[in-house]
Design a protein around this motif. Sequence first.
Motif, PDB file in Angstrom:
ATOM      1  N   MET A   1     -37.474  -1.427  -7.698  1.00 44.51           N
ATOM      2  CA  MET A   1     -37.942  -0.340  -6.830  1.00 44.51           C
ATOM      3  C   MET A   1     -36.792   0.261  -6.028  1.00 44.51           C
ATOM      4  N   PHE A   2     -35.871  -0.591  -5.616  1.00 43.51           N
ATOM      5  CA  PHE A   2     -34.710  -0.107  -4.866  1.00 43.51           C
ATOM      6  C   PHE A   2     -33.450  -0.513  -5.619  1.00 43.51           C
ATOM      7  N   GLU A   3     -32.494   0.427  -5.706  1.00 46.42           N
ATOM      8  CA  GLU A   3     -31.260   0.132  -6.442  1.00 46.42           C
ATOM      9  C   GLU A   3     -30.241  -0.511  -5.500  1.00 46.42           C
ATOM     10  N   TYR A   4     -30.184  -1.829  -5.506  1.00 51.06           N
ATOM     11  CA  TYR A   4     -29.236  -2.522  -4.641  1.00 51.06           C
ATOM     12  C   TYR A   4     -27.826  -2.507  -5.228  1.00 51.06           C
ATOM     13  N   ALA A   5     -27.760  -2.363  -6.556  1.00 56.59           N
ATOM     14  CA  ALA A   5     -26.494  -2.598  -7.275  1.00 56.59           C
ATOM     15  C   ALA A   5     -25.321  -1.772  -6.765  1.00 56.59           C
ATOM     16  N   LYS A   6     -25.561  -0.534  -6.304  1.00 55.91           N
ATOM     17  CA  LYS A   6     -24.433   0.313  -5.886  1.00 55.91           C
ATOM     18  C   LYS A   6     -23.730  -0.210  -4.637  1.00 55.91           C
ATOM     19  N   TYR A   7     -24.398  -1.111  -3.898  1.00 59.16           N
ATOM     20  CA  TYR A   7     -23.774  -1.667  -2.708  1.00 59.16           C
ATOM     21  C   TYR A   7     -23.199  -3.071  -2.936  1.00 59.16           C
ATOM     22  N   LEU A   8     -23.354  -3.608  -4.119  1.00 54.07           N
ATOM     23  CA  LEU A   8     -23.030  -5.018  -4.329  1.00 54.07           C
ATOM     24  C   LEU A   8     -21.783  -5.244  -5.176  1.00 54.07           C
ATOM     25  N   ARG A   9     -21.153  -6.392  -4.956  1.00 52.73           N
ATOM     26  CA  ARG A   9     -20.081  -6.843  -5.842  1.00 52.73           C
ATOM     27  C   ARG A   9     -20.752  -7.817  -6.817  1.00 52.73           C
ATOM     28  N   LEU A  10     -21.228  -7.281  -7.899  1.00 50.15           N
ATOM     29  CA  LEU A  10     -22.074  -8.077  -8.800  1.00 50.15           C
ATOM     30  C   LEU A  10     -21.327  -9.234  -9.463  1.00 50.15           C
ATOM     31  N   ASN A  11     -19.995  -9.115  -9.538  1.00 55.94           N
ATOM     32  CA  ASN A  11     -19.229 -10.212 -10.147  1.00 55.94           C
ATOM     33  C   ASN A  11     -19.216 -11.479  -9.276  1.00 55.94           C
ATOM     34  N   LYS A  12     -19.663 -11.342  -8.010  1.00 50.00           N
ATOM     35  CA  LYS A  12     -19.706 -12.508  -7.113  1.00 50.00           C
ATOM     36  C   LYS A  12     -21.052 -13.239  -7.200  1.00 50.00           C
ATOM     37  N   PHE A  13     -22.001 -12.674  -7.942  1.00 53.63           N
ATOM     38  CA  PHE A  13     -23.337 -13.271  -8.013  1.00 53.63           C
ATOM     39  C   PHE A  13     -23.361 -14.421  -9.010  1.00 53.63           C
ATOM     40  N   PRO A  14     -24.311 -15.355  -8.928  1.00 47.65           N
ATOM     41  CA  PRO A  14     -25.408 -15.477  -7.956  1.00 47.65           C
ATOM     42  C   PRO A  14     -24.934 -15.871  -6.557  1.00 47.65           C
ATOM     43  N   LEU A  15     -25.796 -15.646  -5.555  1.00 52.82           N
ATOM     44  CA  LEU A  15     -25.457 -15.926  -4.166  1.00 52.82           C
ATOM     45  C   LEU A  15     -25.257 -17.430  -3.946  1.00 52.82           C
ATOM     46  N   ILE A  16     -24.388 -17.766  -2.995  1.00 48.34           N
ATOM     47  CA  ILE A  16     -24.047 -19.180  -2.758  1.00 48.34           C
ATOM     48  C   ILE A  16     -25.132 -19.918  -1.967  1.00 48.34           C
ATOM     49  N   TRP A  17     -26.000 -19.158  -1.283  1.00 51.52           N
ATOM     50  CA  TRP A  17     -26.979 -19.769  -0.382  1.00 51.52           C
ATOM     51  C   TRP A  17     -27.979 -20.664  -1.114  1.00 51.52           C
ATOM     52  N   CYS A  18     -28.501 -21.656  -0.383  1.00 49.31           N
ATOM     53  CA  CYS A  18     -29.473 -22.610  -0.958  1.00 49.31           C
ATOM     54  C   CYS A  18     -30.771 -21.904  -1.344  1.00 49.31           C
ATOM     55  N   ALA A  19     -31.534 -22.563  -2.197  1.00 46.53           N
ATOM     56  CA  ALA A  19     -32.862 -22.066  -2.542  1.00 46.53           C
ATOM     57  C   ALA A  19     -33.708 -22.062  -1.275  1.00 46.53           C
ATOM     58  N   GLY A  20     -34.332 -20.938  -0.984  1.00 45.54           N
ATOM     59  CA  GLY A  20     -35.196 -20.853   0.191  1.00 45.54           C
ATOM     60  C   GLY A  20     -34.498 -20.413   1.456  1.00 45.54           C
ATOM     61  N   CYS A  21     -33.194 -20.154   1.396  1.00 47.54           N
ATOM     62  CA  CYS A  21     -32.456 -19.628   2.558  1.00 47.54           C
ATOM     63  C   CYS A  21     -32.851 -18.168   2.744  1.00 47.54           C
ATOM     64  N   GLY A  22     -33.080 -17.782   3.997  1.00 43.53           N
ATOM     65  CA  GLY A  22     -33.537 -16.415   4.240  1.00 43.53           C
ATOM     66  C   GLY A  22     -32.432 -15.373   4.295  1.00 43.53           C
ATOM     67  N   ASP A  23     -31.173 -15.787   4.223  1.00 47.06           N
ATOM     68  CA  ASP A  23     -30.069 -14.845   4.406  1.00 47.06           C
ATOM     69  C   ASP A  23     -30.103 -13.675   3.416  1.00 47.06           C
ATOM     70  N   GLY A  24     -30.507 -13.956   2.192  1.00 45.88           N
ATOM     71  CA  GLY A  24     -30.573 -12.897   1.173  1.00 45.88           C
ATOM     72  C   GLY A  24     -31.591 -11.830   1.516  1.00 45.88           C
ATOM     73  N   ILE A  25     -32.674 -12.227   2.188  1.00 48.15           N
ATOM     74  CA  ILE A  25     -33.710 -11.263   2.581  1.00 48.15           C
ATOM     75  C   ILE A  25     -33.138 -10.302   3.626  1.00 48.15           C
ATOM     76  N   VAL A  26     -32.320 -10.849   4.527  1.00 44.72           N
ATOM     77  CA  VAL A  26     -31.688 -10.016   5.559  1.00 44.72           C
ATOM     78  C   VAL A  26     -30.690  -9.053   4.909  1.00 44.72           C
ATOM     79  N   LEU A  27     -29.923  -9.576   3.954  1.00 38.50           N
ATOM     80  CA  LEU A  27     -28.955  -8.736   3.240  1.00 38.50           C
ATOM     81  C   LEU A  27     -29.660  -7.547   2.591  1.00 38.50           C
ATOM     82  N   LYS A  28     -30.785  -7.811   1.946  1.00 36.29           N
ATOM     83  CA  LYS A  28     -31.534  -6.733   1.299  1.00 36.29           C
ATOM     84  C   LYS A  28     -32.048  -5.713   2.317  1.00 36.29           C
ATOM     85  N   ALA A  29     -32.612  -6.225   3.421  1.00 35.97           N
ATOM     86  CA  ALA A  29     -33.131  -5.323   4.460  1.00 35.97           C
ATOM     87  C   ALA A  29     -32.006  -4.443   4.995  1.00 35.97           C
ATOM     88  N   MET A  30     -30.818  -5.047   5.149  1.00 38.44           N
ATOM     89  CA  MET A  30     -29.672  -4.312   5.670  1.00 38.44           C
ATOM     90  C   MET A  30     -29.250  -3.209   4.697  1.00 38.44           C
TER      91      MET A  30
END
Lengths: 274, 71
Positions: A1-30
Amino acid sequence: MFEYAKYLRLNKFPLIWCAGCGDGIVLKAMLRAIDKIGLSNDEITMVSGIGCSSRLPGYVDFNTLHTTHGRAIAFATGVKIAKPEMTVIVVTGDGDATAIGGNHYIHAARRNLDLTVILFNNNIYGMTGGQVSPTTPVGKKASTSPYGNLEPSFNISGLAQAAGASFVARGTVHGAHMLEKFIEKAIRKKGFSVVEVITPCPTAYGRRNRMGTAVNMIQDLKENAVTLKKAAKMSPEELEGKVVTGVLVDIDKPEYTEEYAKLSEQLKNKVGVD
Amino acid sequence: MPKKNPVIEIKMEWCKGCAFCVEFCPKEVLQMKGIYPVVAKIEDCTACGLCEVLCPDFAIEVIAEDEAVKK
């Protein structure tokens, strides 16, 4: 629904955060908030210190700075003074901003420098090993308080308000749509703005305090979050253990870089040099 | 004309199995299968996008019916 890719460094994915960490939700909202404002990648500088949340600038394709523990706001101050036209966003954690960098935090608020601080409050030092942080509630266990914490915790938003910030809001990762609006308002605000985000740390905090899975932690957040309007009708006893969400401060006052430019102009005219 | 369903794409290589998408879907469209979520009842999906908003790992994407036609 939203194109996040233009703001991301996709070569750094997947995110380092643990399963269930809320930090990714904040990143998306930002990212959604930044998209709404219409800022281009080069117009933003994102600065962080040390900690789980401070890994965030590594994943975004802006101008990014990953600095020393607690000093994110100090580095951001330098960037903002050198380039006042830049939108400077500081991504920091509760320990990073209010313990190690506590002085930078209150003095940036006092100066009212045009920074946006997104403060991830997970009640613990997650990355460094689950030590007690200034926001760990009384009685909760951490690696440095195995029998329960004795120290009363900081009210981070209240601290910014008292120190003179021009915009302060508190949200939770469960209310991600609301959070997006707060971040948008904070970035648009000319002056020191803080968005405190309550986010679960299932690994270092939840597990040690037997709070269940990450899903349970988010459900608890949902139950404990009360809006400012509702909170006004509640007694202090009822508000015990609750998280008050909403825009707590939104005022206009002189901003540091503007005042600095004015003073500089005045002195140039007085002395008569360019 | 028959109703076209939205499309939910799950990127398994980024998913960590936190189950936020499954638990917070208001229509119970998703289900856990082992440690990963799978789409169980796509016909109930209203493309509200809550699973996408709450996924911390950028692993789920909802493509609404009208967007799906364009693609």
